[in-house]
Design an enzyme around this catalytic site. Sequence first.
Site, short mmCIF file in Angstrom:
data_model
loop_
_atom_site.label_atom_id
_atom_site.label_comp_id
_atom_site.label_asym_id
_atom_site.label_seq_id
_atom_site.Cartn_x
_atom_site.Cartn_y
_atom_site.Cartn_z
N GLY A 129 31.74 1.88 -28.53
CA GLY A 129 30.64 2.41 -29.37
C GLY A 129 30.54 1.67 -30.69
O GLY A 129 30.95 2.20 -31.73
N GLU A 246 37.06 -9.82 -27.55
CA GLU A 246 35.80 -9.75 -26.81
C GLU A 246 35.25 -11.16 -26.57
O GLU A 246 34.69 -11.45 -25.54
CB GLU A 246 34.78 -8.90 -27.57
C1 LIG Z 1 23.98 -5.91 -21.49
C2 LIG Z 1 24.48 -5.54 -22.85
C3 LIG Z 1 25.64 -4.80 -22.96
C4 LIG Z 1 26.12 -4.40 -24.22
N1 LIG Z 1 27.21 -3.60 -24.29
C5 LIG Z 1 27.60 -3.11 -25.49
C6 LIG Z 1 28.66 -2.15 -25.58
O1 LIG Z 1 29.28 -1.78 -24.56
N2 LIG Z 1 28.96 -1.65 -26.78
C7 LIG Z 1 28.32 -2.05 -27.93
O2 LIG Z 1 28.68 -1.57 -29.00
N3 LIG Z 1 27.30 -2.94 -27.88
C8 LIG Z 1 26.92 -3.46 -26.70
N4 LIG Z 1 25.87 -4.35 -26.63
C9 LIG Z 1 25.14 -4.67 -27.83
C10 LIG Z 1 25.29 -6.09 -28.34
O3 LIG Z 1 26.52 -6.26 -28.99
C11 LIG Z 1 24.09 -6.36 -29.26
O4 LIG Z 1 22.94 -6.39 -28.44
C12 LIG Z 1 24.22 -7.67 -30.00
O5 LIG Z 1 25.23 -7.57 -30.98
C13 LIG Z 1 22.89 -8.06 -30.69
O6 LIG Z 1 22.41 -7.01 -31.47
P1 LIG Z 1 20.92 -6.43 -31.31
O7 LIG Z 1 20.66 -6.20 -29.87
O8 LIG Z 1 20.79 -5.31 -32.26
O9 LIG Z 1 19.97 -7.62 -31.75
P2 LIG Z 1 19.67 -8.13 -33.28
O10 LIG Z 1 20.96 -8.16 -34.02
O11 LIG Z 1 18.60 -7.23 -33.79
O12 LIG Z 1 19.15 -9.54 -33.00
C14 LIG Z 1 17.81 -9.82 -32.58
C15 LIG Z 1 17.61 -11.34 -32.57
O13 LIG Z 1 17.81 -11.87 -33.89
C16 LIG Z 1 18.80 -12.87 -33.88
N5 LIG Z 1 19.58 -12.80 -35.12
C17 LIG Z 1 20.17 -11.71 -35.65
N6 LIG Z 1 20.83 -12.02 -36.78
C18 LIG Z 1 20.66 -13.36 -36.97
C19 LIG Z 1 21.08 -14.28 -37.97
N7 LIG Z 1 21.84 -13.89 -38.99
N8 LIG Z 1 20.71 -15.58 -37.85
C20 LIG Z 1 19.95 -15.99 -36.79
N9 LIG Z 1 19.50 -15.16 -35.82
C21 LIG Z 1 19.85 -13.87 -35.91
C22 LIG Z 1 19.67 -12.57 -32.68
O14 LIG Z 1 20.33 -13.71 -32.21
C23 LIG Z 1 18.63 -12.05 -31.69
O15 LIG Z 1 18.00 -13.14 -31.04
C24 LIG Z 1 25.41 -4.79 -25.39
C25 LIG Z 1 24.25 -5.55 -25.27
C26 LIG Z 1 23.77 -5.92 -24.03
C27 LIG Z 1 22.50 -6.73 -23.95
#
Ligand SMILES: Cc1cc2nc3c(=O)[nH]c(=O)nc-3n(C[C@H](O)[C@H](O)[C@H](O)COP(=O)(O)OP(=O)(O)OC[C@H]3O[C@@H](n4cnc5c(N)ncnc54)[C@H](O)[C@@H]3O)c2cc1C
Length: 401
Positions: A129, A246
């Site tokens: 989480g 991870e």
């Molecule tokens: C299949 C799957 C399983 C997952 N499982 C888990 C889980 O079990 N537990 C958990 O806690 N999380 C989980 N996640 C979440 C995952 O860690 C996040 O999706 C990831 O950290 C990206 O965050 P976000 O989706 O909020 O995208 P955002 O952080 O909102 O990013 C959106 C876009 O902006 C880009 N971006 C963001 N910041 C920057 C920056 N500083 N510079 C350049 N580009 C940037 C990103 O690369 C992306 O393309 C999972 C995600 C997926 C897809």
Amino acid sequence: MKISFAPEDLAFRDEVRAWLDEAYTPELRAANARQAGVFADAGLNRLWHRKLYDRGWVAPAWPKEYGGPGFTAVQRYIFDNELAEAGAPSLPAMGIQMCGPVLMGYGTEEQKRYFLPRILSGEHYWCQGYSEPQAGSDLASLQTRAVRDGDDYVINGTKIWTTHAQYANWMFLLVRTSTEGKPQAGITFLLLDMATPGLSIRPIISMSGEHEVNQCFFDNVRVPVKNRVGEENAGWTVAKYLLEFERGGSYAARIRGMLSRVKEAAALERGDDGRPLIADPAFRKKVAELEVAVTAVDLTERRVISGLSNKRNVGDATASMLKLIGSETQQKVTELALEMCGNYAQPDQRGALGWGANGTVVGPDYAATPTARYLNTRAATIFGGSSEVQRNILARTAVGL
Ligand SMILES: Cc1cc2nc3c(=O)[nH]c(=O)nc-3n(C[C@H](O)[C@H](O)[C@H](O)COP(=O)(O)OP(=O)(O)OC[C@H]3O[C@@H](n4cnc5c(N)ncnc54)[C@H](O)[C@@H]3O)c2cc1C
């Protein structure tokens, strides 16, 4: 860098192979051939976990004192590679690879005594989480709140993308316990029994049609203070320690295994000229390019192993580089698999996928998973730190910031 194996390492490799021949039965292989997710479904996980546990190999990176096999870095590399090349089920990382090492590093003696044996045996199935709707890459901005009330924390808020929350009986999570100072300074790491009242789970069905991820809602969920790992407001240090585990892992063998299966299927599939697709020069060129890319990933992994054997840490930049090239090469192999399937990539094969599915595959057997795996693997460059985030880390390292 030393990339050949010593005779005792080769003997260990043979031991692993012999065990796989026996333990990875035709039934398990058939079930795993219908899996498209990041981790195998819970039913298959349980069976495979038990086999590895009985052999003492379920936690290859754990030291002996906590019930691990005490492998050397090279043995670990060999073990991971043999399993991946055999296409063995991919066990969830959240318990053994994430929560376990964190408890060894930061847990109290009581937490270690209670949780570690249950992680090993599979009695506890963990989920992670961390992410929230407004906190993914920028994890420190998380808002799920925990307020101290006597011997408990009371949690309100939401977590999203929680992989396998529907199967898990425990969750490790990050909560906000203070809004003073830097965002990182007000985060605490807790362990939550998923049967606690006030927790609800909503499935999120991914574009491949699978139910792997969820959104979890916390409505006055109580967690005893004894289930806190590390000090209050010191959870960021614990969280970062966990992320090192991870991002690690072995990509090359898994990708090579995937590529071998594409080649096997391409020998059966006919190209436009009626000859086997694998004889088509344009297709062969793509296979060769991917083989070169996988070799580059493999050599990078061996460099890491060689460093670890000499007591050098993986380091942020190398871990980021591996995550980047590993996940992107993996995606390219799923693209080639899709191309190999041709028209059979189009029908909806979901009825034939997953643990216990009894639907019929449209077309040859090898057409069952490529589309779902292609769609699912799009997430590989997002979870565990997106490619953009990894490139930022590499850029910062390059300019010494
Ligand atoms: C299949 C799957 C399983 C997952 N499982 C888990 C889980 O079990 N537990 C958990 O806690 N999380 C989980 N996640 C979440 C995952 O860690 C996040 O999706 C990831 O950290 C990206 O965050 P976000 O989706 O909020 O995208 P955002 O952080 O909102 O990013 C959106 C876009 O902006 C880009 N971006 C963001 N910041 C920057 C920056 N500083 N510079 C350049 N580009 C940037 C990103 O690369 C992306 O393309 C999972 C995600 C997926 C897809």
